[in-house]
Scaffold this motif. Sequence first.
Motif, short mmCIF file in Angstrom:
data_model
loop_
_atom_site.label_atom_id
_atom_site.label_comp_id
_atom_site.label_asym_id
_atom_site.label_seq_id
_atom_site.Cartn_x
_atom_site.Cartn_y
_atom_site.Cartn_z
N ILE A 198 5.05 3.22 4.20
CA ILE A 198 5.84 3.12 5.43
C ILE A 198 4.94 3.39 6.63
CG2 ILE A 198 7.75 4.15 6.74
CD1 ILE A 198 9.09 4.77 4.07
N GLU A 199 3.96 4.28 6.44
CA GLU A 199 3.00 4.61 7.50
C GLU A 199 1.59 4.26 7.05
OE1 GLU A 199 3.31 8.21 9.76
OE2 GLU A 199 5.26 8.70 8.88
N ASN A 200 0.77 3.85 8.02
CA ASN A 200 -0.63 3.58 7.74
C ASN A 200 -1.47 4.83 7.91
OD1 ASN A 200 -0.17 0.76 7.38
ND2 ASN A 200 -0.14 0.49 9.61
N ILE A 201 -2.67 4.80 7.35
CA ILE A 201 -3.59 5.93 7.50
C ILE A 201 -4.68 5.55 8.49
CG2 ILE A 201 -3.15 6.96 5.25
CD1 ILE A 201 -5.56 5.52 4.15
N ASP A 202 -5.23 6.54 9.21
CA ASP A 202 -6.31 6.28 10.15
C ASP A 202 -7.65 6.15 9.42
OD1 ASP A 202 -4.44 6.47 12.19
OD2 ASP A 202 -4.78 8.62 12.47
N ASN A 203 -7.84 7.00 8.42
CA ASN A 203 -9.05 6.97 7.60
C ASN A 203 -8.70 7.45 6.20
OD1 ASN A 203 -11.50 6.26 9.33
ND2 ASN A 203 -10.54 7.87 10.56
N GLY A 204 -9.60 7.14 5.24
CA GLY A 204 -9.39 7.58 3.87
C GLY A 204 -8.88 6.45 2.99
N THR A 205 -8.59 6.77 1.74
CA THR A 205 -8.14 5.76 0.79
C THR A 205 -6.91 6.24 0.02
OG1 THR A 205 -9.65 6.59 -0.92
CG2 THR A 205 -10.43 4.77 0.46
N LEU A 206 -6.01 5.29 -0.25
CA LEU A 206 -4.83 5.54 -1.08
C LEU A 206 -4.88 4.57 -2.25
CD1 LEU A 206 -1.88 6.48 -1.74
CD2 LEU A 206 -1.11 4.69 -0.16
N SER A 207 -4.74 5.11 -3.47
CA SER A 207 -4.70 4.26 -4.66
C SER A 207 -3.47 4.62 -5.48
CB SER A 207 -5.95 4.45 -5.52
OG SER A 207 -7.11 4.14 -4.79
N ILE A 208 -2.74 3.59 -5.93
CA ILE A 208 -1.56 3.77 -6.78
C ILE A 208 -1.74 2.91 -8.02
CG2 ILE A 208 0.94 3.53 -6.95
CD1 ILE A 208 1.09 3.88 -3.92
N LYS A 209 -1.47 3.47 -9.18
CA LYS A 209 -1.67 2.76 -10.44
C LYS A 209 -0.93 1.42 -10.43
CE LYS A 209 0.46 3.81 -14.28
NZ LYS A 209 0.98 4.56 -15.44
N VAL A 210 -1.62 0.39 -10.89
CA VAL A 210 -1.03 -0.94 -10.95
C VAL A 210 0.22 -0.91 -11.84
CG1 VAL A 210 -1.39 -3.33 -11.67
CG2 VAL A 210 -3.25 -2.07 -10.58
N GLY A 211 1.28 -1.52 -11.35
CA GLY A 211 2.53 -1.59 -12.11
C GLY A 211 3.49 -0.45 -11.84
N SER A 212 3.05 0.55 -11.06
CA SER A 212 3.93 1.67 -10.74
C SER A 212 5.05 1.21 -9.81
CB SER A 212 3.15 2.80 -10.06
OG SER A 212 2.21 3.36 -10.94
N THR A 213 6.23 1.77 -10.01
CA THR A 213 7.36 1.51 -9.12
C THR A 213 7.77 2.81 -8.45
OG1 THR A 213 8.88 1.80 -10.98
CG2 THR A 213 8.23 -0.46 -10.42
N ILE A 214 8.21 2.71 -7.21
CA ILE A 214 8.50 3.91 -6.40
C ILE A 214 9.96 3.93 -5.99
CG2 ILE A 214 8.02 5.10 -4.23
CD1 ILE A 214 5.16 4.09 -4.38
N GLY A 215 10.59 5.08 -6.17
CA GLY A 215 11.92 5.35 -5.61
C GLY A 215 11.78 6.44 -4.57
N TYR A 216 12.25 6.19 -3.35
CA TYR A 216 12.02 7.13 -2.24
C TYR A 216 13.35 7.55 -1.63
CZ TYR A 216 9.86 8.99 2.07
OH TYR A 216 9.44 9.80 3.10
N LEU A 217 13.62 8.85 -1.69
CA LEU A 217 14.77 9.44 -1.01
C LEU A 217 14.29 10.08 0.28
CD1 LEU A 217 17.84 10.36 -1.16
CD2 LEU A 217 16.91 12.54 -1.92
N THR A 218 14.73 9.54 1.42
CA THR A 218 14.36 10.12 2.70
C THR A 218 15.33 11.24 3.06
OG1 THR A 218 15.70 8.52 3.91
CG2 THR A 218 13.41 7.92 3.49
N GLN A 219 15.00 12.01 4.11
CA GLN A 219 15.87 13.12 4.51
C GLN A 219 17.22 12.61 5.00
OE1 GLN A 219 14.57 16.48 6.81
NE2 GLN A 219 12.43 16.13 6.31
N GLN A 220 17.21 11.49 5.71
CA GLN A 220 18.45 10.93 6.25
C GLN A 220 18.85 9.71 5.45
OE1 GLN A 220 20.12 12.47 8.60
NE2 GLN A 220 18.52 14.01 8.80
N PRO A 221 20.11 9.61 4.99
CA PRO A 221 20.56 8.43 4.24
C PRO A 221 20.28 7.14 5.01
CG PRO A 221 22.24 10.14 4.21
CD PRO A 221 21.19 10.60 5.18
#
Length: 535
Positions: free
Chosen positions: A52-75
């Motif tokens: 949802i947000e980009n990073i200014d520097n650094g790296t993010l890696s997520i295993k191929v095939g992973s699925t994400i469920g995200y519950l935010t603070q506000q519905p």
Amino acid sequence: MLEISLNNIKKSYGFKNILDGFDLEVKTGDKISLIGENGSGKTTILNIINKIENIDNGTLSIKVGSTIGYLTQQPETIYSNMIVKDIIYDNLKEIEKVKNTLEKYEEKMNNDPDNIDIINKYLKTQEKYMSIGGYEIDTLVDKVTHGLNIDHHLDKEFRLLSGGEQKRVVLASIFIVKPSILLLDEPTNHLDINSIEWLEEYLNKYNGTVLVVSHDRYFLDKVTNKTVLLENGKSIVFHGNYSKYLEENEVRIEREFKEYKDQQKMINAMNRKIKQLEEWGKLAYPGGESFFKRAESIRKRLEKIELKDKPSIKNDLPLNLEFDNRSGKDVLTIKDYSASIKDNILIDNINLTINYGDKVCLIGNNGCGKTTFIKRIIDNNSDKIKIGSNVKMGYIEQQISFDQVETILSYARNYYIGDESHLRSTLSKFGFYGENVFKKVNSLSGGEKVRLKLFALIQNKCNFIILDEPTNHLDVFTKENLEEALSDYKGTLLFISHDRYFINKLANKILYVSNKKITEYIGNYDYFINHKKEN
């Protein structure tokens, strides 16, 4: 197996660095809590993982095939005009698509039962339907909606539900698709204890990976096996739940303080030696070159030293809950009283006594009448509710509201006895600095409102304090600060809370509201759980 990797992540908003070299490795099956002060970047990390947000520097890696469920603070606002049932099945479009295909082949087979090609396509589609859980989905939906106590809301509009009900609906819609990674931001907010306990059981059986941001320490103890503290934009990893973190973090701070002080002593000694050698060199002029060389050698060694940061120590709020005069023994006596709204009886035939020094917690499911009961005590309009002699009562409500035109400073003046310089100095200890004291009180965050109410409560020096969900909106560190102050408080305390860690620390008596009755248990939350019986 490595599921998520964040390496040297940097993220800033304007001139403020939120993450400054944040590192974290998340393995498959990890159940990790992210803790830290409000504004330390916990939600930012979840947003980065969910892209949802980009990073200014650094790296993010997520295993191929992973699925994400995200519950935010506000519905999610996108659900506002939807029916609950449609939201829950919204993430099951693939199953619905395969199911529709299966039904079409069934219809074709009825019309042409000997067509081998159609039969083979039907069997292949059926195999796919089984593999994605199509035949179990209705059973799973029933299990999840019942566990989260929303099965009776399926035909209602989402926007008509309470905040807690909306959160449970969104949780259900996520759990039903069984993502490999769950990102949960304050999942226990607005949930009653029964729903929280169901959530704990679900997550303990969940085979995937969980990253959770929560101020519910009892929940974290039950669910997590790794704790990541965000401090100065970086991560400090502790292997264990929240209670284990508390033990290890105390040892860490002591060790780092010692290392910091030892290094400072060494640096000061080296600086003194440099100064001494240079003075000797001047005195020995013109033959003092050797002293200057030795001084320069020490200076170069000094420049190569990697300086240790001074360990961060959270400044406690000055919560001195004192009072001038104690009350009589019987602080509150209620006989044959029923709490109701119009003709709807919420709690029937209440009989109880609260004595001086008691710390009493009122618990029960959402909507059972706890807050209504508290307000009846505050209003004290019935001869069946008797407040004892010399009782001075203080109250902080769950939904805090202020006069819209007041500033922090003008509100505080109503309670503080002393000159303005001392008042502003005291307010700064509650997190209200400089020009901030001129902010309008109705624009404050939830945590700021609680802190300002606590400031006022302290000035009133009450010997009977009533609190309705006092830990809502407070970060973990402020909760601990409040717990310590209330533990030391010599007066009488009556409070509503869903924070079981908080209840365990404070309560010596539980009043359990169930089926319109109140049952008394002499002990803390753990005692109540072990002896609970339904009315």
